[in-house]
Motif scaffolding. Structure first.
Motif, PDB file in Angstrom:
ATOM      1  N   TYR A  94       0.843  -1.193   0.000  1.00 19.52           N
ATOM      2  CA  TYR A  94       0.000   0.000   0.000  1.00 19.52           C
ATOM      3  C   TYR A  94       0.879   1.244   0.000  1.00 19.52           C
ATOM      4  CZ  TYR A  94      -4.239  -2.668   0.734  1.00 19.52           C
ATOM      5  OH  TYR A  94      -5.301  -3.531   0.574  1.00 19.52           O
ATOM      6  N   PHE A  95       0.552   2.148  -0.909  1.00 18.84           N
ATOM      7  CA  PHE A  95       1.307   3.387  -1.085  1.00 18.84           C
ATOM      8  C   PHE A  95       0.413   4.586  -0.803  1.00 18.84           C
ATOM      9  CE2 PHE A  95       4.969   1.573  -3.264  1.00 18.84           C
ATOM     10  CZ  PHE A  95       4.452   0.407  -3.816  1.00 18.84           C
ATOM     11  N   CYS A  96       0.962   5.596  -0.154  1.00 19.62           N
ATOM     12  CA  CYS A  96       0.245   6.856  -0.119  1.00 19.62           C
ATOM     13  C   CYS A  96       0.914   7.825  -1.091  1.00 19.62           C
ATOM     14  CB  CYS A  96       0.171   7.453   1.282  1.00 19.62           C
ATOM     15  SG  CYS A  96       1.703   8.108   1.936  1.00 19.62           S
ATOM     16  N   ALA A  97       0.140   8.792  -1.537  1.00 23.84           N
ATOM     17  CA  ALA A  97       0.607   9.719  -2.550  1.00 23.84           C
ATOM     18  C   ALA A  97      -0.057  11.078  -2.345  1.00 23.84           C
ATOM     19  CB  ALA A  97       0.299   9.178  -3.942  1.00 23.84           C
ATOM     20  N   ALA A  98       0.610  12.121  -2.825  1.00 22.21           N
ATOM     21  CA  ALA A  98       0.111  13.488  -2.698  1.00 22.21           C
ATOM     22  C   ALA A  98      -0.030  14.114  -4.077  1.00 22.21           C
ATOM     23  CB  ALA A  98       1.056  14.316  -1.838  1.00 22.21           C
ATOM     24  N   LYS A  99      -1.054  14.935  -4.237  1.00 20.37           N
ATOM     25  CA  LYS A  99      -1.281  15.616  -5.511  1.00 20.37           C
ATOM     26  C   LYS A  99      -1.855  16.996  -5.252  1.00 20.37           C
ATOM     27  CE  LYS A  99      -4.756  14.525  -8.158  1.00 20.37           C
ATOM     28  NZ  LYS A  99      -5.322  15.877  -8.157  1.00 20.37           N
TER      29      LYS A  99
END
Length: 124
Positions: A94-99
């Motif tokens: 599981y990866f978290c990401a920002a945009k």
């Protein structure tokens, strides 16, 4: 630049729960929308959930809706993924990401910054 570090993964039996955390550092956390994606071996990275900059809007993949909850604490620069009623098919990194706040929340290429991931394994 934004740095993201996931934690909270592990091994759990089917039907169990885990809470993932993603701590961020760098530029203003509250200006970013945040997403969670997962990738199983041999598969592409897939959208799981996302939350807008102030937590007012959340988005979920159909496969997790009603079981997973995404939330954020802007004072702690942290986003969470509460995962309940886990199934073996939820097993993945599981990866978290920002945009940035605009654009499509469901597409991985829309995200600018990524963590290194945390392994979640659900046994049957």
């Amino acid at each position: 630049q934004v740095q993201l570090v996931e934690s909270g993964g592990g091994l759990v039996q089917a039907g169990g729960s885990l809470r993932l955390s993603c701590e961020t550092s760098g530029r203003s956390f509250s200006s970013y929308a945040m997403g969670w994606f997962r990738q199983a071996p041999g598969e592409e990275r897939k959208f799981v959930a996302a939350i807008n900059w102030n937590g007012g809007n959340t988005y979920y993949a159909a496969s997790v809706k009603g079981r997973f909850t995404v939330s954020r604490d802007n004072a702690k620069n942290t986003v969470y993924l509460q995962m309940n009623s886990l199934k073996p098919e939820d097993t993945a990194v599981y990866f978290c990401a920002a945009k940035t706040p605009w654009g499509n929340y469901y597409i991985a290429t829309e995200y600018d910054y990524w963590g290194k991931g945390t392994q979640v394994t659900v046994s049957s």
